[in-house]
Design a protein around this motif. Structure first.
Motif, PDB file in Angstrom:
ATOM      1  N   GLY A  10       0.858  -1.377  -0.092  1.00  0.00           N
ATOM      2  CA  GLY A  10       0.088  -0.128   0.018  1.00  0.00           C
ATOM      3  C   GLY A  10       0.625   1.259  -0.019  1.00  0.00           C
ATOM      4  N   ARG A  11       2.017   1.237  -0.037  1.00  0.00           N
ATOM      5  CA  ARG A  11       2.940   2.374  -0.048  1.00  0.00           C
ATOM      6  C   ARG A  11       3.250   2.597  -1.437  1.00  0.00           C
ATOM      7  NH1 ARG A  11       4.160   3.361   5.356  1.00  0.00           N
ATOM      8  NH2 ARG A  11       3.733   1.781   6.726  1.00  0.00           N
ATOM      9  N   TYR A  12       3.740   3.928  -1.544  1.00  0.00           N
ATOM     10  CA  TYR A  12       4.129   4.279  -3.113  1.00  0.00           C
ATOM     11  C   TYR A  12       5.285   3.704  -3.701  1.00  0.00           C
ATOM     12  CZ  TYR A  12       4.710   7.443  -7.089  1.00  0.00           C
ATOM     13  OH  TYR A  12       4.786   7.763  -8.318  1.00  0.00           O
ATOM     14  N   GLY A  13       6.385   3.631  -2.983  1.00  0.00           N
ATOM     15  CA  GLY A  13       7.743   2.999  -3.577  1.00  0.00           C
ATOM     16  C   GLY A  13       8.635   4.118  -4.255  1.00  0.00           C
ATOM     17  N   VAL A  14       9.620   3.534  -5.073  1.00  0.00           N
ATOM     18  CA  VAL A  14      10.544   4.268  -5.496  1.00  0.00           C
ATOM     19  C   VAL A  14      10.030   4.638  -7.023  1.00  0.00           C
ATOM     20  CG1 VAL A  14      12.887   4.030  -6.262  1.00  0.00           C
ATOM     21  CG2 VAL A  14      12.366   3.303  -4.153  1.00  0.00           C
ATOM     22  N   ASP A  15      10.278   5.747  -7.388  1.00  0.00           N
ATOM     23  CA  ASP A  15      10.208   6.331  -8.865  1.00  0.00           C
ATOM     24  C   ASP A  15      11.215   7.146  -9.279  1.00  0.00           C
ATOM     25  OD1 ASP A  15       9.438   8.531  -7.108  1.00  0.00           O
ATOM     26  OD2 ASP A  15       7.558   9.137  -7.962  1.00  0.00           O
ATOM     27  N   GLN A  16      10.933   7.893 -10.338  1.00  0.00           N
ATOM     28  CA  GLN A  16      12.062   8.655 -10.786  1.00  0.00           C
ATOM     29  C   GLN A  16      12.310  10.007 -10.163  1.00  0.00           C
ATOM     30  OE1 GLN A  16       9.339   7.626 -12.652  1.00  0.00           O
ATOM     31  NE2 GLN A  16      10.175   6.722 -14.422  1.00  0.00           N
ATOM     32  N   LEU A  17      11.264  10.581  -9.509  1.00  0.00           N
ATOM     33  CA  LEU A  17      11.558  11.859  -8.424  1.00  0.00           C
ATOM     34  C   LEU A  17      12.326  11.220  -7.473  1.00  0.00           C
ATOM     35  CD1 LEU A  17      11.324  14.478  -7.874  1.00  0.00           C
ATOM     36  CD2 LEU A  17       9.092  14.262  -7.070  1.00  0.00           C
ATOM     37  N   SER A  18      11.878  10.266  -6.912  1.00  0.00           N
ATOM     38  CA  SER A  18      12.423   9.674  -5.475  1.00  0.00           C
ATOM     39  C   SER A  18      14.086   9.334  -5.909  1.00  0.00           C
ATOM     40  CB  SER A  18      12.242   8.564  -5.003  1.00  0.00           C
ATOM     41  OG  SER A  18      10.846   8.794  -4.683  1.00  0.00           O
ATOM     42  N   ILE A  19      14.425   8.719  -7.128  1.00  0.00           N
ATOM     43  CA  ILE A  19      15.987   8.573  -7.288  1.00  0.00           C
ATOM     44  C   ILE A  19      16.394   9.959  -7.602  1.00  0.00           C
ATOM     45  CG2 ILE A  19      17.271   7.650  -9.111  1.00  0.00           C
ATOM     46  CD1 ILE A  19      15.004   5.424  -9.431  1.00  0.00           C
ATOM     47  N   ALA A  20      15.883  10.933  -8.352  1.00  0.00           N
ATOM     48  CA  ALA A  20      16.707  12.198  -8.453  1.00  0.00           C
ATOM     49  C   ALA A  20      17.022  13.000  -7.331  1.00  0.00           C
ATOM     50  CB  ALA A  20      15.620  13.084  -9.358  1.00  0.00           C
ATOM     51  N   LEU A  21      15.907  12.953  -6.261  1.00  0.00           N
ATOM     52  CA  LEU A  21      16.144  13.541  -4.918  1.00  0.00           C
ATOM     53  C   LEU A  21      17.163  12.893  -4.202  1.00  0.00           C
ATOM     54  CD1 LEU A  21      12.288  14.173  -3.912  1.00  0.00           C
ATOM     55  CD2 LEU A  21      14.016  15.941  -4.448  1.00  0.00           C
ATOM     56  N   LEU A  22      17.285  11.457  -4.228  1.00  0.00           N
ATOM     57  CA  LEU A  22      18.351  10.710  -3.420  1.00  0.00           C
ATOM     58  C   LEU A  22      19.757  10.984  -3.942  1.00  0.00           C
ATOM     59  CD1 LEU A  22      18.660   8.855  -1.107  1.00  0.00           C
ATOM     60  CD2 LEU A  22      18.662   7.005  -2.822  1.00  0.00           C
ATOM     61  N   ILE A  23      19.935  11.181  -5.439  1.00  0.00           N
ATOM     62  CA  ILE A  23      20.989  11.507  -5.969  1.00  0.00           C
ATOM     63  C   ILE A  23      21.407  12.989  -5.596  1.00  0.00           C
ATOM     64  CG2 ILE A  23      22.124  11.961  -8.149  1.00  0.00           C
ATOM     65  CD1 ILE A  23      20.578   9.528  -9.219  1.00  0.00           C
ATOM     66  N   LEU A  24      20.458  13.851  -5.719  1.00  0.00           N
ATOM     67  CA  LEU A  24      20.958  15.396  -5.164  1.00  0.00           C
ATOM     68  C   LEU A  24      21.219  15.316  -4.002  1.00  0.00           C
ATOM     69  CD1 LEU A  24      20.751  18.449  -6.014  1.00  0.00           C
ATOM     70  CD2 LEU A  24      18.251  18.348  -5.167  1.00  0.00           C
ATOM     71  N   GLY A  25      20.496  14.597  -2.881  1.00  0.00           N
ATOM     72  CA  GLY A  25      20.919  14.768  -1.559  1.00  0.00           C
ATOM     73  C   GLY A  25      22.192  14.168  -1.226  1.00  0.00           C
ATOM     74  N   VAL A  26      22.464  13.267  -1.869  1.00  0.00           N
ATOM     75  CA  VAL A  26      24.034  12.439  -1.559  1.00  0.00           C
ATOM     76  C   VAL A  26      24.858  13.571  -2.252  1.00  0.00           C
ATOM     77  CG1 VAL A  26      25.277  10.646  -2.542  1.00  0.00           C
ATOM     78  CG2 VAL A  26      23.172  10.222  -1.739  1.00  0.00           C
ATOM     79  N   LEU A  27      24.631  14.125  -3.469  1.00  0.00           N
ATOM     80  CA  LEU A  27      25.709  15.059  -4.061  1.00  0.00           C
ATOM     81  C   LEU A  27      25.881  16.164  -3.077  1.00  0.00           C
ATOM     82  CD1 LEU A  27      24.817  15.200  -7.748  1.00  0.00           C
ATOM     83  CD2 LEU A  27      26.880  14.198  -6.803  1.00  0.00           C
ATOM     84  N   LEU A  28      24.666  16.587  -2.579  1.00  0.00           N
ATOM     85  CA  LEU A  28      25.014  17.856  -1.745  1.00  0.00           C
ATOM     86  C   LEU A  28      25.721  17.362  -0.449  1.00  0.00           C
ATOM     87  CD1 LEU A  28      21.325  19.521  -2.141  1.00  0.00           C
ATOM     88  CD2 LEU A  28      23.650  20.399  -2.643  1.00  0.00           C
ATOM     89  N   SER A  29      25.619  16.212   0.073  1.00  0.00           N
ATOM     90  CA  SER A  29      26.199  15.768   1.267  1.00  0.00           C
ATOM     91  C   SER A  29      27.701  15.823   1.018  1.00  0.00           C
ATOM     92  CB  SER A  29      25.654  14.210   1.567  1.00  0.00           C
ATOM     93  OG  SER A  29      26.314  13.572   2.749  1.00  0.00           O
ATOM     94  N   PHE A  30      28.140  15.229  -0.096  1.00  0.00           N
ATOM     95  CA  PHE A  30      29.613  15.368  -0.601  1.00  0.00           C
ATOM     96  C   PHE A  30      30.061  16.552  -0.503  1.00  0.00           C
ATOM     97  CE2 PHE A  30      28.983  10.997  -2.980  1.00  0.00           C
ATOM     98  CZ  PHE A  30      29.495  10.102  -1.624  1.00  0.00           C
TER      99      PHE A  30
END
Length: 137
Positions: A10-30
């Protein structure tokens, strides 16, 4: 394993926006690690938390609408930047397999053109846009 399946039901799961946000978050963390700027570190944590919120959300219609808005924004940018690079790569791989022909990209419309090898310097006419250019085959 069944616990995870029951939890994600019943949960949404992973989509393209989630992947893009995760990549952006990791880049900002670096970047924050390299520069020691606290605000960028805080921003990366917020973006990664938002990503997990989207993945675990039960409001699937709202998350799908957000993803659709993101894709409407992202696809034109991706087509302008990635498609010419992809076309050049496929032209390169075709040329490696074909020993009797040479492949070129039209400078104006990026159409892949095939000409026979060993003809010397020739004038190639693109059948799509009728642009003429000289190349060595």
């Amino acid at each position: 394993m069944n616990f995870l399946r029951r939890f994600m039901y019943g949960r949404y799961g992973v989509d393209q926006l989630s992947i893009a946000l995760l990549i952006l978050g990791v880049l900002l963390s670096f970047i924050s690690t390299a520069t020691n700027i606290y605000f960028i570190n805080l921003l990366s944590i917020v973006i990664i938390a938002l990503t997990y919120f989207r993945i675990l959300s039960r409001n699937t219609y709202k998350r799908a609408a957000e993803n659709l808005k993101f894709l409407n924004f992202w696809n034109p940018i991706k087509d302008k930047t990635w498609l010419p690079l992809k076309k050049q790569f496929t032209t390169f791989t075709k040329g490696a397999k074909d020993k009797n022909h040479k492949y070129f990209l039209c400078p104006s419309c990026r159409q892949t053109l095939r000409v026979p090898k060993g003809q010397g310097k020739i004038t190639v006419t693109c059948p799509k846009c009728k642009n003429q250019f000289s190349k060595r085959s």
